[in-house]
Write a protein that holds these residues in place. Structure first.
Motif, PDB file in Angstrom:
ATOM      1  N   LYS A 131      26.667 -42.166  -9.879  1.00 43.29           N
ATOM      2  CA  LYS A 131      25.672 -42.431 -10.719  1.00 43.29           C
ATOM      3  C   LYS A 131      25.833 -43.222 -11.787  1.00 43.29           C
ATOM      4  O   LYS A 131      24.745 -43.965 -12.142  1.00 43.29           O
ATOM      5  CB  LYS A 131      25.383 -40.629 -11.521  1.00 43.29           C
ATOM      6  N   LYS A 132      26.775 -43.467 -12.353  1.00 40.27           N
ATOM      7  CA  LYS A 132      27.215 -44.711 -13.387  1.00 40.27           C
ATOM      8  C   LYS A 132      26.836 -45.851 -12.783  1.00 40.27           C
ATOM      9  O   LYS A 132      26.746 -46.689 -13.597  1.00 40.27           O
ATOM     10  CB  LYS A 132      28.523 -44.110 -14.246  1.00 40.27           C
TER      11      LYS A 132
ATOM     12  N   ALA B   5      23.213 -46.549 -12.054  1.00 39.80           N
ATOM     13  CA  ALA B   5      22.344 -46.115 -13.114  1.00 39.80           C
ATOM     14  C   ALA B   5      21.114 -46.908 -13.211  1.00 39.80           C
ATOM     15  O   ALA B   5      20.103 -46.516 -13.521  1.00 39.80           O
ATOM     16  CB  ALA B   5      22.900 -45.985 -14.378  1.00 39.80           C
ATOM     17  N   ASP B   6      21.436 -48.310 -13.006  1.00 38.12           N
ATOM     18  CA  ASP B   6      20.148 -49.320 -12.914  1.00 38.12           C
ATOM     19  C   ASP B   6      19.061 -49.083 -11.772  1.00 38.12           C
ATOM     20  O   ASP B   6      18.411 -49.718 -11.460  1.00 38.12           O
ATOM     21  CB  ASP B   6      20.540 -50.689 -13.252  1.00 38.12           C
ATOM     22  N   GLN B   7      19.557 -48.371 -10.760  1.00 34.35           N
ATOM     23  CA  GLN B   7      18.718 -48.024  -9.707  1.00 34.35           C
ATOM     24  C   GLN B   7      18.385 -46.308  -9.533  1.00 34.35           C
ATOM     25  O   GLN B   7      19.002 -45.798  -8.734  1.00 34.35           O
ATOM     26  CB  GLN B   7      19.524 -48.438  -8.395  1.00 34.35           C
ATOM     27  N   PRO B   8      17.528 -45.906 -10.352  1.00 38.73           N
ATOM     28  CA  PRO B   8      17.370 -44.503 -10.332  1.00 38.73           C
ATOM     29  C   PRO B   8      16.857 -44.036  -9.019  1.00 38.73           C
ATOM     30  O   PRO B   8      17.165 -42.824  -8.530  1.00 38.73           O
ATOM     31  CB  PRO B   8      16.450 -44.277 -11.550  1.00 38.73           C
TER      32      PRO B   8
ATOM     33  N   GLU C 119      29.391 -38.344  -9.445  1.00 33.87           N
ATOM     34  CA  GLU C 119      29.456 -38.832 -10.950  1.00 33.87           C
ATOM     35  C   GLU C 119      29.534 -40.403 -11.033  1.00 33.87           C
ATOM     36  O   GLU C 119      28.992 -40.881 -12.061  1.00 33.87           O
ATOM     37  CB  GLU C 119      30.417 -37.945 -11.907  1.00 33.87           C
ATOM     38  N   ARG C 120      30.885 -41.018 -10.539  1.00 28.67           N
ATOM     39  CA  ARG C 120      31.005 -42.291 -10.431  1.00 28.67           C
ATOM     40  C   ARG C 120      30.106 -42.984  -9.952  1.00 28.67           C
ATOM     41  O   ARG C 120      29.497 -44.209 -10.536  1.00 28.67           O
ATOM     42  CB  ARG C 120      32.318 -42.577  -9.847  1.00 28.67           C
TER      43      ARG C 120
ATOM     44  N   VAL D  40      20.090 -43.426  -6.961  1.00 33.57           N
ATOM     45  CA  VAL D  40      20.523 -42.021  -7.436  1.00 33.57           C
ATOM     46  C   VAL D  40      19.814 -40.897  -7.004  1.00 33.57           C
ATOM     47  O   VAL D  40      20.425 -39.964  -6.681  1.00 33.57           O
ATOM     48  CB  VAL D  40      20.831 -42.242  -8.906  1.00 33.57           C
ATOM     49  N   LYS D  41      18.617 -40.834  -6.921  1.00 32.14           N
ATOM     50  CA  LYS D  41      17.672 -39.757  -6.618  1.00 32.14           C
ATOM     51  C   LYS D  41      17.933 -39.310  -5.357  1.00 32.14           C
ATOM     52  O   LYS D  41      18.033 -38.153  -4.838  1.00 32.14           O
ATOM     53  CB  LYS D  41      16.298 -40.003  -7.237  1.00 32.14           C
TER      54      LYS D  41
END
Length: 177
Positions: free
Chosen positions: A103-104, A107-110, A100-101, A113-114
């Motif tokens: 992902k935050k 967040a500007d690099q989807p 979760e941390r 994250v994916k």
């Protein structure tokens, strides 16, 4: 005509007394100025080492992070570390909380994250040291003491900010905002 010997002796005594008075004044001034110039010793902050989740806390002071592959291993390590006299705070982060941390933070690099899943991120124990603890020495001790740890890092936000030539916001003595 020669002066009497008593006056020479008196001049020597007065000269010696004068030198002693000046030396005493200088010594007193140095002692007083050093006491004024010495920064006060940091107040000993209370230890609270019952492991608690890191949650939304923002740790801003120097800390050690012990990375462990499983949540169970992290929980066992946190219980061991609560008794370490160098620890002032023991905070835990499960693999899911770490994700979760992550992902935050990214967040500007989807795409990143994916491509990342909770199972690839380690669980962690965050340790806030007692004032005066040498983090390098402590990290070395922890690497030897905790074979289940995949890594022990020292995080120093002020050091990172200095390298980046930025000024971080002030960090309270507790080491968290």
């Amino acid at each position: 005509m020669r002066e009497p010997r008593a006056s020479n002796w008196l001049l020597w005594v007065l000269g010696a007394v004068g030198v002693l008075i000046v030396a005493a004044a200088v010594t007193t001034a140095v002692v007083i100025l050093n006491k004024v110039a010495e920064p006060p010793a940091p107040a000993a902050l209370p230890r609270d080492t019952a492991p608690v989740p890191l949650g939304k806390r923002e740790l801003c002071g120097i800390r050690l992070v012990v990375y462990i592959e499983t949540d169970e291993g992290m929980t066992r390590a946190a219980q061991v570390l609560r008794d370490d006299q160098k620890a002032r705070r023991v905070l835990t982060e499960t693999k899911a909380e770490s994700y979760e941390r992550f992902k935050k933070l990214f967040a500007d690099q989807p795409e990143l994250v994916k491509l990342t899943t909770p199972d690839v991120l380690p669980a962690a124990v965050h340790l806030v040291p007692v004032a005066g603890t040498d983090p390098e020495t402590w990290a070395k001790e922890l690497r030897q003491r905790l074979p289940e740890a995949t890594k022990v890092d020292i995080l120093d936000p002020a050091g990172v900010a200095a390298k980046m030539k930025t000024t971080p916001p002030p960090c309270p003595p507790e080491g968290e905002r």
